[in-house]
Design an enzyme around this catalytic site. Structure first.
Site, PDB file in Angstrom:
ATOM      1  CE  LYS A  34      -1.940   2.597   2.982  1.00  0.00           C
ATOM      2  NZ  LYS A  34      -1.663   3.796   2.196  1.00  0.00           N
TER       3      LYS A  34
ATOM      4  CD  GLU B 239      14.022   0.905   8.760  1.00  0.00           C
ATOM      5  OE1 GLU B 239      14.273   1.876   9.540  1.00  0.00           O
ATOM      6  OE2 GLU B 239      14.394  -0.082   8.820  1.00  0.00           O
TER       7      GLU B 239
ATOM      8  CB  CYS C 291      13.337   9.001   8.501  1.00  0.00           C
ATOM      9  SG  CYS C 291      14.042   7.961   7.327  1.00  0.00           S
TER      10      CYS C 291
ATOM     11  CD  GLU D 216      10.241  12.461  11.908  1.00  0.00           C
ATOM     12  OE1 GLU D 216      11.141  12.108  11.634  1.00  0.00           O
ATOM     13  OE2 GLU D 216       9.014  12.065  12.085  1.00  0.00           O
TER      14      GLU D 216
HETATM   15  P1  NAI Z   1       1.855   7.968   8.309  1.00  0.00           P
HETATM   16  O1  NAI Z   1       2.574   7.325   9.268  1.00  0.00           O
HETATM   17  O2  NAI Z   1       0.515   8.168   8.775  1.00  0.00           O
HETATM   18  O3  NAI Z   1       1.631   7.555   6.905  1.00  0.00           O
HETATM   19  C1  NAI Z   1       2.495   6.258   6.460  1.00  0.00           C
HETATM   20  C2  NAI Z   1       1.924   5.311   5.785  1.00  0.00           C
HETATM   21  O4  NAI Z   1       1.164   4.381   6.746  1.00  0.00           O
HETATM   22  C3  NAI Z   1       0.846   5.708   4.604  1.00  0.00           C
HETATM   23  O5  NAI Z   1       0.935   4.697   3.426  1.00  0.00           O
HETATM   24  C4  NAI Z   1      -0.420   5.644   5.475  1.00  0.00           C
HETATM   25  O6  NAI Z   1      -1.496   5.613   4.590  1.00  0.00           O
HETATM   26  C5  NAI Z   1      -0.345   4.431   6.327  1.00  0.00           C
HETATM   27  N1  NAI Z   1      -1.388   4.529   7.623  1.00  0.00           N
HETATM   28  C6  NAI Z   1      -1.495   5.353   8.154  1.00  0.00           C
HETATM   29  N2  NAI Z   1      -2.460   5.218   9.376  1.00  0.00           N
HETATM   30  C7  NAI Z   1      -2.440   3.533   9.031  1.00  0.00           C
HETATM   31  C8  NAI Z   1      -2.898   2.695   9.879  1.00  0.00           C
HETATM   32  N3  NAI Z   1      -3.581   2.957  11.067  1.00  0.00           N
HETATM   33  N4  NAI Z   1      -2.822   1.365   9.474  1.00  0.00           N
HETATM   34  C9  NAI Z   1      -1.990   1.317   8.581  1.00  0.00           C
HETATM   35  N5  NAI Z   1      -1.134   2.070   7.619  1.00  0.00           N
HETATM   36  C10 NAI Z   1      -1.551   3.317   8.106  1.00  0.00           C
HETATM   37  O7  NAI Z   1       2.653   9.427   8.112  1.00  0.00           O
HETATM   38  P2  NAI Z   1       1.916  10.950   7.559  1.00  0.00           P
HETATM   39  O8  NAI Z   1       0.612  11.001   8.425  1.00  0.00           O
HETATM   40  O9  NAI Z   1       1.906  10.609   6.229  1.00  0.00           O
HETATM   41  O10 NAI Z   1       2.970  11.847   8.163  1.00  0.00           O
HETATM   42  C11 NAI Z   1       2.790  12.276   9.251  1.00  0.00           C
HETATM   43  C12 NAI Z   1       4.259  12.363   9.930  1.00  0.00           C
HETATM   44  O11 NAI Z   1       4.903  10.977  10.078  1.00  0.00           O
HETATM   45  C13 NAI Z   1       5.323  13.408   9.107  1.00  0.00           C
HETATM   46  O12 NAI Z   1       5.002  14.570   9.450  1.00  0.00           O
HETATM   47  C14 NAI Z   1       6.438  12.700   9.696  1.00  0.00           C
HETATM   48  O13 NAI Z   1       7.023  13.309  10.756  1.00  0.00           O
HETATM   49  C15 NAI Z   1       6.438  11.272   9.794  1.00  0.00           C
HETATM   50  N6  NAI Z   1       6.596  10.608   8.627  1.00  0.00           N
HETATM   51  C16 NAI Z   1       7.956   9.851   8.846  1.00  0.00           C
HETATM   52  C17 NAI Z   1       8.471   9.282   7.666  1.00  0.00           C
HETATM   53  C18 NAI Z   1       9.585   8.382   7.655  1.00  0.00           C
HETATM   54  O14 NAI Z   1      10.355   8.321   6.535  1.00  0.00           O
HETATM   55  N7  NAI Z   1      10.239   7.721   8.880  1.00  0.00           N
HETATM   56  C19 NAI Z   1       7.577   9.199   6.430  1.00  0.00           C
HETATM   57  C20 NAI Z   1       6.605   9.738   6.415  1.00  0.00           C
HETATM   58  C21 NAI Z   1       6.131  10.623   7.713  1.00  0.00           C
END
Ligand code: NAI
Ligand code: MG
Length: 490
Positions: A187, A262, A296, A393
């Site tokens: 996904k 990660e 990240c 972050e």
């Molecule tokens: P997120 O963690 O909500 O999204 C990442 C992935 O997880 C997306 O594909 C999303 O659809 C999926 N997801 C969200 N909720 C889920 C659930 N309950 N069950 C399964 N999958 C789920 O991150 P988001 O909202 O895009 O970004 C928020 C913050 O997260 C950013 O501001 C940043 O601080 C952090 N982030 C960190 C990343 C990294 O590389 N470590 C990458 C993206 C965001």
């Protein structure tokens, strides 16, 4: 499925998308869709098919079938590697088109997207090489027995990825999964759904059998959660926010799935007075502003030895003011937009917090232009360790400068965080460098460099920055189950 122009300066034209299940392009069972945007303009660029649990169920069935029966389950390991290399070749051949689409949907500069594509090709080739080198051992045991181990695929793996490096994260997850013989239901992030579809199309062209790679766009709380909850998914590999990982870990507990995470960081980047200042300024700049801080490993806590602090921040601010912000598809652009309105709002909220908690705003802090999600490179000076901008972050082009005096003090302060993804030190003194490398609690440590990441080396976090490792041999462990076979002799 997704049509794109090939010239980097022109916008791709994209039709409505579908889901890839069992090597067929299909509409979602419930017919849902959402819009995806060009973050440089805020305009809608495509309507994207949204999966729900009914589609997840179909995809998991297809992945299970491919795992247990048919060509993938019988394929020799070297043939799997050959298919992966073929996909790498196809990605390389279409790299410009893919990079353009990536920039268009994600906002990263075209030069960064090209760099990501090189990383994708490298990662696929690196793991293609692993396919026929995943080995067990023979183990001397008591008695007249032969004991050996087999490394077998974990099974059907659910892979949930974010929007900051859409294709690179795809490759980091596909590479070891495919090399070890697993099947995939992926996904992509709802913000950046397009490039994964194009690469999936190339995977079909390369000859991956039906069910080996399934792509379901959709939202986390629906499609993502359905994947996490599905009893026939053996493992979830996730990159994203720490709070999402906590939800996933709780839900995955119901079926005791394997999980790897990660997550985020608040990485310390430590500059000593004895560093090559020219290089350290450029390095600190790159550490935080690469991809607009949406990384990240961003070097968001910049510790600068007090003796050079004044000169250092002045030079950093000069570079920040000269940053070329604009259209990501223009080759001379250095910084594109943030990915979404949500991210822009989050970053501006942290700028307000920095100001109200008493940090000194040296430069930036404002939205750039009135269209798209651009923000000025921002420097906060004289930040205190307990301020929100030093702890959370931000995931944007905002750096917190923290002056320090000595090596022991800075190691303690560097470790004073719940995160532990990356850290860096700039010094000419090897004693300090090695003491820091040993003492800092982080999965990656850079000495006199930053953001050097390779498919060959393990990557992941200490503490709340993650569990498990991606890349390198380390990922092979997380995509295999270890089986012991004992045979009575004679
Ligand atoms: P997120 O963690 O909500 O999204 C990442 C992935 O997880 C997306 O594909 C999303 O659809 C999926 N997801 C969200 N909720 C889920 C659930 N309950 N069950 C399964 N999958 C789920 O991150 P988001 O909202 O895009 O970004 C928020 C913050 O997260 C950013 O501001 C940043 O601080 C952090 N982030 C960190 C990343 C990294 O590389 N470590 C990458 C993206 C965001
Ligand atoms: Mg989220």
């Amino acid at each position: 499925m997704v049509q794109t122009a090939t010239a980097p300066s022109s916008a791709p034209t994209i039709r409505q998308t579908q889901l890839l299940i069992d090597n067929q392009w299909v509409d979602p069972v419930e017919g849902g869709s959402f819009e995806t945007y060009n973050p440089a303009t805020g305009e809608v660029i495509a309507t994207v098919a949204a999966a729900t649990s009914a589609d997840v169920d179909k995809a998991v069935k297809s992945a299970r079938k491919a795992l247990e029966k048919g060509p993938w389950s019988n394929m020799s390991a070297s043939e799997r590697g050959r298919l992966m290399n073929k996909l790498a070749d196809l990605v390389e051949r279409n790299a410009l088109e893919l990079a353009t689409l990536e920039s268009f949907n994600c906002g990263k500069t075209i030069s960064d997207s090209k760099g990501d594509l090189a990383g994708v090709v490298k990662t696929l080739r690196y793991y293609a090489g692993w396919a026929d080198k995943v080995e067990g051992r023979t183990i001397p045991v008591d008695g007249n027995f032969l004991s050996y181990t087999l490394r077998q695929p974990v099974g059907v793996v659910g892979q949930i990825i974010p929007w900051n490096f859409p294709l690179l994260m795809l490759a980091w997850k596909w590479g070891p999964a495919l090399a070890c013989g697993n099947t995939i239901v992926m996904k992509p992030a709802e913000q950046t759904p397009l490039t994964a579809l194009r690469v999936a199309e190339l995977a079909v062209e390369a000859g991956f059998p039906a069910g080996v790679i399934n792509i379901l766009n959709g939202f986390g709380e629906t499609a993502g959660a359905a994947l996490v909850n599905h009893p026939d998914v053996d493992k979830i590999a996730f990159t994203g926010h720490v709070d999402t990982a906590k939800i996933i870990q709780r839900q995955a507990a119901e079926t005791l799935k394997r999980t790897t995470f990660e997550l985020g960081g608040k990485s310390p980047n430590v500059i000593f007075a004895d560093a090559d200042l020219e290089q350290a300024v450029a390095g600190a700049f790159h550490a935080i502003y690469f991809h607009g801080g949406q990384c990240c490993t961003a070097g968001s806590r910049l510790f600068v030895e007090d003796r050079i602090h004044q000169e250092f921040v002045e030079r950093l601010a000069e570079k920040a003011k000269a940053r070329n912000i604009g259209d990501p598809l223009n080759p001379s652009t250095e910084q594109g937009p943030q990915v979404s309105q949500e991210q822009l709002d989050k970053i501006l909220h942290y700028v307000d917090l920095g100001k109200s908690q008493g940090a000194k705003l040296l430069t930036g802090g404002e939205r750039f232009g009135d269209k798209g999600y651009f923000i000025e490179p921002t420097i906060f000076d004289n930040v205190q360790d307990d301020m929100a901008i030093a702890k959370d972050e931000i995931f944007g082009p905002v750096v917190s400068v923290l002056p320090f005096k000595g090596v022991e003090e800075v190691i303690e302060r560097a470790n004073n965080t719940s995160y532990g993804l990356a850290a860096a030190i700039w010094t000419k003194n090897i004693d300090k460098a090695h003491l820091f490398a040993k003492s800092v609690k982080a999965g990656t440590v850079w000495v006199n460099c930053y953001h050097i990441v390779d498919a060959n080396t393990p990557f992941g976090g200490f503490k709340m920055s993650g569990q498990g490792r991606e890349n390198g041999e380390a990922a092979i462990e997380h995509y295999t189950e270890l089986k012991t076979v004992t045979v009575k002799l004679g």
